[in-house]
Write a protein that holds these residues in place. Structure first.
Motif, PDB file in Angstrom:
ATOM      1  N   GLU A 147      -5.570  -2.014  -4.070  1.00 21.64           N
ATOM      2  CA  GLU A 147      -6.974  -1.863  -4.440  1.00 21.64           C
ATOM      3  C   GLU A 147      -7.837  -2.899  -3.722  1.00 21.64           C
ATOM      4  O   GLU A 147      -8.941  -2.594  -3.247  1.00 21.64           O
ATOM      5  CB  GLU A 147      -7.133  -2.013  -5.955  1.00 21.64           C
ATOM      6  N   PHE A 148      -7.321  -4.132  -3.622  1.00 20.88           N
ATOM      7  CA  PHE A 148      -8.055  -5.195  -2.941  1.00 20.88           C
ATOM      8  C   PHE A 148      -8.245  -4.869  -1.456  1.00 20.88           C
ATOM      9  O   PHE A 148      -9.346  -5.002  -0.904  1.00 20.88           O
ATOM     10  CB  PHE A 148      -7.291  -6.515  -3.118  1.00 20.88           C
ATOM     11  N   LEU A 149      -7.174  -4.426  -0.809  1.00 16.68           N
ATOM     12  CA  LEU A 149      -7.249  -4.088   0.607  1.00 16.68           C
ATOM     13  C   LEU A 149      -8.178  -2.896   0.831  1.00 16.68           C
ATOM     14  O   LEU A 149      -8.976  -2.887   1.781  1.00 16.68           O
ATOM     15  CB  LEU A 149      -5.846  -3.777   1.137  1.00 16.68           C
ATOM     16  N   SER A 150      -8.097  -1.907  -0.046  1.00 16.33           N
ATOM     17  CA  SER A 150      -8.985  -0.733   0.075  1.00 16.33           C
ATOM     18  C   SER A 150     -10.442  -1.146  -0.041  1.00 16.33           C
ATOM     19  O   SER A 150     -11.307  -0.660   0.708  1.00 16.33           O
ATOM     20  CB  SER A 150      -8.642   0.281  -1.008  1.00 16.33           C
ATOM     21  N   ASN A 151     -10.756  -2.049  -0.950  1.00 17.84           N
ATOM     22  CA  ASN A 151     -12.133  -2.503  -1.128  1.00 17.84           C
ATOM     23  C   ASN A 151     -12.625  -3.247   0.109  1.00 17.84           C
ATOM     24  O   ASN A 151     -13.759  -3.061   0.562  1.00 17.84           O
ATOM     25  CB  ASN A 151     -12.216  -3.403  -2.359  1.00 17.84           C
ATOM     26  N   LEU A 152     -11.771  -4.089   0.698  1.00 14.18           N
ATOM     27  CA  LEU A 152     -12.163  -4.809   1.910  1.00 14.18           C
ATOM     28  C   LEU A 152     -12.451  -3.854   3.063  1.00 14.18           C
ATOM     29  O   LEU A 152     -13.461  -3.979   3.764  1.00 14.18           O
ATOM     30  CB  LEU A 152     -11.055  -5.783   2.313  1.00 14.18           C
ATOM     31  N   LEU A 153     -11.560  -2.875   3.254  1.00 16.35           N
ATOM     32  CA  LEU A 153     -11.744  -1.929   4.353  1.00 16.35           C
ATOM     33  C   LEU A 153     -12.985  -1.072   4.139  1.00 16.35           C
ATOM     34  O   LEU A 153     -13.715  -0.748   5.090  1.00 16.35           O
ATOM     35  CB  LEU A 153     -10.497  -1.052   4.490  1.00 16.35           C
ATOM     36  N   GLU A 154     -13.230  -0.707   2.906  1.00 19.69           N
ATOM     37  CA  GLU A 154     -14.424   0.104   2.610  1.00 19.69           C
ATOM     38  C   GLU A 154     -15.696  -0.688   2.876  1.00 19.69           C
ATOM     39  O   GLU A 154     -16.663  -0.161   3.442  1.00 19.69           O
ATOM     40  CB  GLU A 154     -14.375   0.576   1.162  1.00 19.69           C
ATOM     41  N   LEU A 155     -15.726  -1.957   2.485  1.00 19.68           N
ATOM     42  CA  LEU A 155     -16.896  -2.790   2.746  1.00 19.68           C
ATOM     43  C   LEU A 155     -17.112  -2.945   4.251  1.00 19.68           C
ATOM     44  O   LEU A 155     -18.263  -2.950   4.725  1.00 19.68           O
ATOM     45  CB  LEU A 155     -16.715  -4.163   2.095  1.00 19.68           C
ATOM     46  N   LEU A 215      -5.219 -12.411   2.205  1.00 26.43           N
ATOM     47  CA  LEU A 215      -4.295 -11.279   2.153  1.00 26.43           C
ATOM     48  C   LEU A 215      -2.855 -11.757   2.020  1.00 26.43           C
ATOM     49  O   LEU A 215      -2.045 -11.149   1.318  1.00 26.43           O
ATOM     50  CB  LEU A 215      -4.463 -10.414   3.405  1.00 26.43           C
ATOM     51  N   GLU A 216      -2.533 -12.844   2.699  1.00 26.72           N
ATOM     52  CA  GLU A 216      -1.196 -13.405   2.559  1.00 26.72           C
ATOM     53  C   GLU A 216      -0.957 -13.917   1.143  1.00 26.72           C
ATOM     54  O   GLU A 216       0.155 -13.849   0.629  1.00 26.72           O
ATOM     55  CB  GLU A 216      -0.990 -14.535   3.570  1.00 26.72           C
ATOM     56  N   LYS A 217      -2.009 -14.425   0.501  1.00 27.60           N
ATOM     57  CA  LYS A 217      -1.871 -14.945  -0.856  1.00 27.60           C
ATOM     58  C   LYS A 217      -1.546 -13.850  -1.864  1.00 27.60           C
ATOM     59  O   LYS A 217      -0.766 -14.064  -2.795  1.00 27.60           O
ATOM     60  CB  LYS A 217      -3.156 -15.663  -1.292  1.00 27.60           C
ATOM     61  N   VAL A 218      -2.168 -12.689  -1.696  1.00 30.66           N
ATOM     62  CA  VAL A 218      -2.059 -11.651  -2.726  1.00 30.66           C
ATOM     63  C   VAL A 218      -1.132 -10.521  -2.304  1.00 30.66           C
ATOM     64  O   VAL A 218      -0.942  -9.571  -3.071  1.00 30.66           O
ATOM     65  CB  VAL A 218      -3.446 -11.071  -3.057  1.00 30.66           C
ATOM     66  N   ARG A 219      -0.577 -10.579  -1.085  1.00 30.59           N
ATOM     67  CA  ARG A 219       0.338  -9.517  -0.674  1.00 30.59           C
ATOM     68  C   ARG A 219       1.560  -9.541  -1.587  1.00 30.59           C
ATOM     69  O   ARG A 219       2.183 -10.576  -1.793  1.00 30.59           O
ATOM     70  CB  ARG A 219       0.738  -9.702   0.783  1.00 30.59           C
ATOM     71  N   GLY A 220       1.887  -8.402  -2.115  1.00 32.22           N
ATOM     72  CA  GLY A 220       2.959  -8.291  -3.098  1.00 32.22           C
ATOM     73  C   GLY A 220       2.469  -8.183  -4.522  1.00 32.22           C
ATOM     74  O   GLY A 220       3.235  -7.823  -5.425  1.00 32.22           O
ATOM     75  N   GLU A 221       1.181  -8.472  -4.766  1.00 31.70           N
ATOM     76  CA  GLU A 221       0.605  -8.314  -6.105  1.00 31.70           C
ATOM     77  C   GLU A 221       0.359  -6.826  -6.389  1.00 31.70           C
ATOM     78  O   GLU A 221       0.097  -6.046  -5.468  1.00 31.70           O
ATOM     79  CB  GLU A 221      -0.708  -9.078  -6.219  1.00 31.70           C
TER      80      GLU A 221
END
Length: 1388
Positions: free
Chosen positions: A1009-1017, A998-1004
């Motif tokens: 969408e990535f965070l939403s997919n993780l929380l949904e899983l 998450l630290e790597k892609v924060r700001g992308e």
């Protein structure tokens, strides 16, 4: 049969054929001199004689030919024996008899029998191919039938029967009998019979037409002698009176007949002559009590005495729901029964037909086919006899129609005649199920026999089903003979006769419809058995006669096409259209009938006279040439064809046609000039290869043209590219042994052709070289390689697969060609680009990968191959070069390379697939993943590889750790490839790295969408699973972070997310909503915390601000602002309605009052108050049901709109209040009534269950073993166990409850003492009476049931105090307010 007899038979056949050929030749010669009809009549007469002498034995026919025969029925019914032994045709009306009186007879559609057709006569053909039926009215029969009704008062006709005579029964009991000349022969019955017997209900002629049976409506039967017209017997006492006779059928003997009556019974009549004269006896063979028979039909096999069924008398019976087949003789026996379904208002139908069938052993048998129908379905069964003399019924097919049937009859062995309930007569081809023609018979006024099926003359003593089915009975109104049907109308008598095939063609020719006649004739030619009447013999003979007739029609048409039928006026367009209509059919029929000589003689000579018709003729030859139906054309006509296409500049079409024609008919000189002039190389190649047997010249000619185009240095034109492509295809075909552009080279020339082409392309110098040095070595190879290196090498690759290159000579030729290619392309200052050289090495690699050991290539050359294929500066065709290198490595070429150099070269150029294979062999899985990720075209495959590493057992934990590190190092590449799949990989396989990634892609941009997919899983993971227990990773702060992201993007989406989730802290989310000014979210959170007043204040403040803004300043978009205010108001109203149920009355009233005041206080300041009044009315109507009616009325009266508005507005509000109250009152009463009814129904059911008798499963007491009897008191439980009362008491089956009541328990089902009560029990006293012991539940049920039906006044049931508090009294009604909720009620 002896050999002499065989020879005599063959000589006789030869003489007959010789006579037929002479006669055909003679008639064909006279065809141009006189009309064709006498010719065909004589031919058909001769054919008929030939077939009658030896039918179906001239040759061995196939099954299809036999089934296509249309004259099978003639074998059964065509000829009958007169008493004097003279055979006579069995038509109802012989042709001479009908035609002698028809004259100008008009059909129902007012058409002459030989005139034009009516538009409603032929409905379903729709193709303009002529009418199949000839519809006539028998004027003699019709006139005398009408005259008898007027003069003698015979009444209208009721039924008919026909053989060589026609019998018509009338309503008054008379029978009119006509001979074949339509002259009345007998006028039968008298006044005394008419009064006693009633109307004639059915008629039947004997097989030899010497006797007539007449059935009457009151059940009597009379038999007449047709030779004298005298009464033979009056059958009164045999058949029971009171049931109308609805069917009569003679068996094959005159002394036996069958009778069916309106009672549904079937009788066999024995008509004998004794000492006292004619007598009769009757035997009931089927009783109507077992099913009412509606129709019957006997099977007649007397004309086939050798048939196995000749010894049986078979009768088909059809009831309303079944088909029953029985034998009457030698003994009464049921053979088959089958169900028959259909419309209840339709009658069953039955008929028989003999069909000649050829079995699998090529044996011909003539078996009857049973046809039965009801409604819109027709069923077909074949009846045959097996070797054990057992009668078999074999289902053949079923036809589904789009209409309900009244009648089904066989017209011939191929066609069925169907009469539907709309009085449309359909001719249907049984084999194809096609409707050939439909004739409208509505104007015929068909006679119905419904009165007899209803039993009107006998008081209607028939069943309702029989009466309903007989509403449209026409059993006695139509009869069918071979190819004709007779129909009885109320005032007219009709005949529908199938035209002969010759008459159908004549019918079209006389209407000047030659094109339609030719089309119909060809259909007859293709299917000679399809409804063709008058055409007999074998299929070849039928087609020969059809061809002869069509040629005669075509000759006549050609004579008229440029004379009588030629357009008298019109320009070029008219002539073009005219010839486009008439020329193509003439060409088509000649080619289809294989009359090419006639086409290029008579047809061509006719149409070449006019330039328009000549052009149309030539252009219409093209499709037949291209389909190879026409490969030989006279040279003179073909010259005209070539000239015409050249003038029209149709070069591609001309080239295609030339390649499909035989070279024997071509003018080589003319065609070669045209082809060279317009570069038609396909035609040039075809002529050289097939006419001159030269395969080299066209190759060199195209190579020369291509070389000249390359020498100019300009880009090739499309025409030059086409030439090069044709050259490559031509070389490929020749080297593979195939002809160009299609076909195969003759086997004796294949080797020579391959050698010639191979020698030509590998020539050191061309044959047309003018001086040395003017061309490079191997000029033809240079030309082909410069044109398209890859395509030419592919041609060579295909050629090397041929068998010739597997021999020693072939291998040497292959090596020589490879050496030449290397010499031409791999040299210093090579004119070929690295890409083209790469194609060469790819070709060599493929040859090596195929295991070709004959090619000798040095190792240094392979090093050069690697240098060329992996050249880092060459970016073009990188995929092809990598494919070539992969093929080499896959075929064992890795041994030819230095591993280190191979790996470095691939890394430098980016051959990641090659590197992937190397690293897989080294089991360096992180490098494998890195190669897949770096290969941008195949990066998606990385997710599949990661899944396999973490799921398959062959990978160790160390491998997975290494791959995990590679995933983290290349995470951004995976992230940008597919966000969803990357999230799945992280969650499924490396969830512990979630904070890091998450630290790597924060700001992308894809981070939400990535965070939403993780929380949904995480939320979809099963409770208790390891993934779900990762609370330290998926903390609440992560969900709140996602909510903040949504707050920045969309207020609506974040509100939906918050409503559907619970993984957040309300105070944090509330602060986020305040920060991003999300009012809806704040209101929702306040509502979930039961802070309803705070939520209302926010909404009310927003509404107040919008209203203040609207009032304080002028806005040109006032209507838009009002819409915004209205939308905001709607949100407040919905909030109030949601929370009203959870508030106290005082709080609820305060909310609605405040909302109403907010709107009302600004009403006086509005220039246009009408929208505001509408809003106030909306609020008041929404309050109903939430605020008491009294409070609502007081608010309405105190509101400024009531004092300043109109009385109609106030009246409307009060009316809404009244209607709401009435609705609520009616709703309450209806609900109470429904509940009361449901309760009562359940009580009734309970009473029935508790008072229902029970019985014992055994007659002995299970305790003492003695029998149970009425003399000793017994008890029976609902479990069906029975005891003596004393026995039950002894074994503990009776106990006392706490209240002192007896509790009965079955000791079998509950062996422990003091068990629970098993329910109802029946005590049988010693005196034989039965006492039903009722429990307390049953007593209460009975009392409650007794109180049912007592009227209940629900208004009076409300106490007075409540009424005073909750009702507002007026003169007309009492308005009840909704009761307030107490705390206890709310808590409950």
């Amino acid at each position: 049969m002896s050999e002499d007899e065989d020879k005599e038979g063959e000589e006789g056949e030869k003489e007959k054929d010789a006579k037929m050929e002479k006669k055909d030749a003679k008639m064909e010669k006279k065809d141009d001199e006189k009309d064709i009809d006498p010719l065909m009549d004589e031919i058909l007469l001769d054919v008929d004689c030939l077939v009658q002498n030896d039918p179906r034995l001239d040759h061995t026919q196939t099954l299809e030919e036999i089934l296509n025969e249309s004259d099978i029925l003639d074998l059964e019914n065509s000829f009958r024996e007169e008493p004097g032994g003279t055979p006579r045709k069995a038509y109802a009306m012989p042709p001479g008899g009908i035609d002698s009186d028809i004259g100008e007879t008009l059909s129902v559609t007012s058409l002459g029998s030989r005139g034009t057709r009516s538009s409603q006569h032929n409905k379903d053909t729709g193709r303009g191919l002529g009418s199949i039926f000839r519809h006539v009215i028998l004027k003699g029969v019709s006139a005398q039938m009408t005259s008898a009704a007027d003069r003698v008062n015979t009444g209208h006709p009721t039924c008919m029967a026909a053989t060589t005579m026609i019998g018509i029964g009338t309503q008054s009991g008379h029978v009119l009998v006509f001979d074949s000349n339509q002259v009345i022969k007998w006028f039968l019955t008298g006044t005394e019979l008419r009064e006693q017997y009633g109307a004639v209900s059915c008629l039947a002629f004997s097989v030899d037409s010497t006797r007539l049976l007449a059935g009457f409506a009151r059940g009597q039967v009379i038999e007449y002698d047709m030779m004298t017209g005298k009464l033979l017997r009056d059958i009164q006492d045999v058949h029971p009176q009171g049931s109308a006779v609805v069917h009569l059928r003679y068996s094959e003997e005159n002394n036996s007949a069958f009778l069916a009556d309106s009672g549904g019974s079937v009788f066999e009549l024995s008509l004998t002559r004794g000492i006292r004269g004619p007598t009769a006896s009757c035997r009931c063979i089927f009783s109507g009590s077992r099913g009412e028979v509606c129709t019957m039909e006997p099977l007649r096999v007397s004309r086939q005495p050798d048939h196995p069924l000749a010894m049986f008398s078979i009768l088909a019976l059809a009831t309303i729901s079944k088909i029953i087949i029985i034998t009457v003789k030698p003994r009464l026996k049921v053979l088959m029964t089958t169900a028959l379904t259909g419309d209840a208002a339709s009658l069953p139908l039955v008929c028989w037909q003999f069909v000649v069938i050829q079995n699998q052993f090529a044996n011909k048998t003539s078996d009857p086919v049973l046809t039965f129908a009801r409604g819109n379905k027709i069923y077909f069964y074949q009846i045959s006899v097996n070797l054990s003399n057992k009668i078999l019924f074999i289902p053949l097919q079923t036809i589904q129609l789009g209409y309900n049937l009244l009648s089904v009859s066989w017209m011939n062995s191929r066609c069925l005649g169907l009469l539907d309930q709309n009085e449309q007569f359909h001719l249907v081809d049984v084999r194809t199920k096609e409707t050939l023609e439909t004739v409208d018979l509505t104007k015929a006024e068909i006679v119905y026999q419904a009165q007899f099926f209803k039993g009107l003359a006998n008081g209607g003593n028939v069943s309702a089903a029989f009466s309903l089915a007989g509403e449209m009975a026409v059993y006695g109104s139509n009869t069918v003979f071979t190819n004709q049907i007779l129909v009885l109308g109320k005032k007219t008598f009709h005949a529908l006769i199938l035209r002969t095939w010759s008459e159908r063609l004549d019918h079209l020719v006389k209407d000047n419809k030659f094109i339609e006649a030719l089309q119909l004739g060809f259909e007859m030619f293709e299917d000679p058995g399809k409804s063709l009447v008058g055409l007999r013999g074998s299929t070849d003979r039928k087609r020969a006669h059809i061809t002869l007739r069509l040629m005669g029609i075509l000759k006549k048409f050609l004579d008229l096409s440029l004379t009588k039928n030629f357009p008298e006026e019109g320009g070029m367009a008219t002539l073009t259209k005219y010839f486009n209509d008439i020329v193509p059919p003439c060409i088509s029929i000649c080619i289809k009938l294989n009359k090419a000589e006639f086409l290029f003689d008579r047809v061509w000579n006719t149409f070449q006279q006019d330039p328009f018709s000549c052009a149309v003729f030539l252009e219409n030859l093209e499709p037949y040439i291209l389909s190879d139906q026409l490969d030989v054309i006279p040279t003179s006509i073909l010259q005209r064809f070539v000239d015409h296409y050249e003038k029209r500049e149709k070069f591609q079409e001309l080239e295609a046609c030339i390649t499909h024609l035989s070279v024997m008919c071509l003018d080589i000189h003319q065609i070669m000039l045209v082809c060279e002039r317009h570069c038609l190389y396909d035609a040039i190649i075809y002529i050289h290869n097939n006419a001159i047997l030269d395969y080299i010249s066209p190759t060199e000619k195209m190579l020369e043209e291509l070389r000249k185009a390359q020498e100019t240095g300009d880009p090739l034109t499309q025409q030059q590219i086409d030439v090069g492509n044709k050259l490559l295809v031509y070389i490929s075909c020749c080297l593979a042994g195939r002809a160009y552009p299609f076909g195969n080279i003759p086997q004796d020339r294949v080797k020579q052709v391959k050698y010639d082409i191979y020698s030509t392309i590998t020539l050191l110098h061309s044959r047309t070289i003018k001086s040395e040095g003017s061309e490079p070595p191997y000029p033809h190879l240079h030309t082909l390689l410069f044109f398209n290196t890859q395509a030419f090498l592919n041609v060579l690759s295909i050629a090397f697969d041929e068998a010739e290159y597997r021999t020693e000579l072939g291998k040497s030729q292959k090596q020589r060609l490879v050496d030449i290619l290397l010499q031409v392309m791999v040299k210093d200052e090579s004119p070929f680009s690295p890409t083209e050289i790469g194609f060469l090495f790819t070709f060599l690699a493929r040859q090596i990968s195929q295991g070709d050991s004959c090619l000798s290539i040095s190792r240094d050359l392979f090093t050069s191959v690697l240098g060329v294929l992996a050249a880092p500066n060459e970016s073009a065709h990188r995929e092809e070069r990598e494919d070539a290198l992969l093929e080499m490595l896959g075929a064992g070429g890795r041994d030819l390379f230095n591993p280190g150099e191979l790996q470095r070269a691939c890394q430098a150029v980016g051959f990641y697939r090659v590197l992937k294979q190397i690293y897989l062999e080294q089991e360096n899985y992180p490098k494998v993943l890195s190669c897949i990720i770096k290969d941008t075209l195949r990066r998606n495959q990385s997710f599949t590889f990661i899944k396999s590493v973490f799921t398959e057992s062959k990978f160790s934990e160390e491998n997975r750790k290494e791959v995990e590190q590679e995933i983290l190092s290349s995470f951004l590449d995976l992230f940008h490839t597919d966000v969803k799949k990357t999230g799945t990989v992280v969650f499924q396989f490396i969830p512990q790295t979630v904070p890091e990634v998450l630290e790597k892609v924060r700001g992308e941009p894809e981070y939400p969408e990535f965070l939403s997919n993780l929380l949904e899983l995480y939320e979809l993971a099963e409770p208790g699973s390891p993934r779900r227990r990762m609370e330290d990773v998926f903390r609440v702060e992560l969900f709140e972070e996602y909510i903040e992201i949504l707050c920045q993007s969309s207020h609506q989406s974040v509100l939906q997310y918050v409503k559907s989730k619970e993984n957040y802290r309300s105070e944090v989310v509330m602060s986020l909503f305040e920060k991003y000014n999300n009012l809806e979210g704040r209101v929702y959170l306040l509502e979930t915390e039961n802070r309803f007043q705070d939520g209302f204040n926010l909404l009310q403040e927003q509404l107040e601000n919008k209203i203040q803004s609207f009032v304080s300043q002028y806005d040109p978009d006032a209507e838009l602002r009002i819409v915004e205010i209205n939308t905001c108001l709607l949100g407040v109203i919905q909030f109030c309605q949601r929370v009203s149920g959870r508030l106290e009355e005082e709080e609820r009233d305060s909310l609605w009052t405040t909302l109403l005041d907010t709107l009302g206080k600004h009403l006086e300041n509005m220039s246009n108050p009408e929208p505001w009044r509408e809003m106030i009315r909306h609020v008041i109507s929404s309050m109903l049901g939430h605020v008491g009616h009294k409070k609502v009325v007081s608010l309405v009266l105190s509101n400024p709109t009531s004092s300043s508005g109109k009385w109609s507005d106030l009246k409307q509000m009060l009316m809404e209040l009244t209607e709401t109250f009435r609705y609520e009152q009616q709703l309450m009463e209806s609900g109470i009534e429904i509940l009361e009814k449901e309760r009562t129904d359940r009580l009734k059911r309970l009473v029935r269950l508790r008072t229902r008798a029970v019985y014992s499963g055994s007659l002995n007491c299970p305790v003492c073993g003695d029998k149970l009897s009425s003399r000793v008191r017994s008890v029976v439980f609902t479990c069906r166990h029975a005891f003596h009362v004393e026995c039950a008491d002894r074994c503990g089956g009776v106990t006392l409850s706490d209240s002192g009541e007896q509790v009965w328990t079955c000791s079998v089902c509950n062996p422990s003492p003091g068990g629970q009560d098993t329910g109802k029990r029946v005590v049988v006293t010693g005196g034989g009476t039965v006492n039903i012991v009722e429990d307390e539940t049953l007593m209460k049920s009975v009392k409650s049931w007794s109180r049912f039906h007592q009227p209940t006044n629900y208004i009076q049931g409300i106490d007075n105090n409540h009424e005073q508090e909750g009702f507002m009294h007026t003169d007309k009604f009492a308005l009840k307010l909704k009761p307030t909720r107490t705390n206890s009620a709310a808590d409950s």
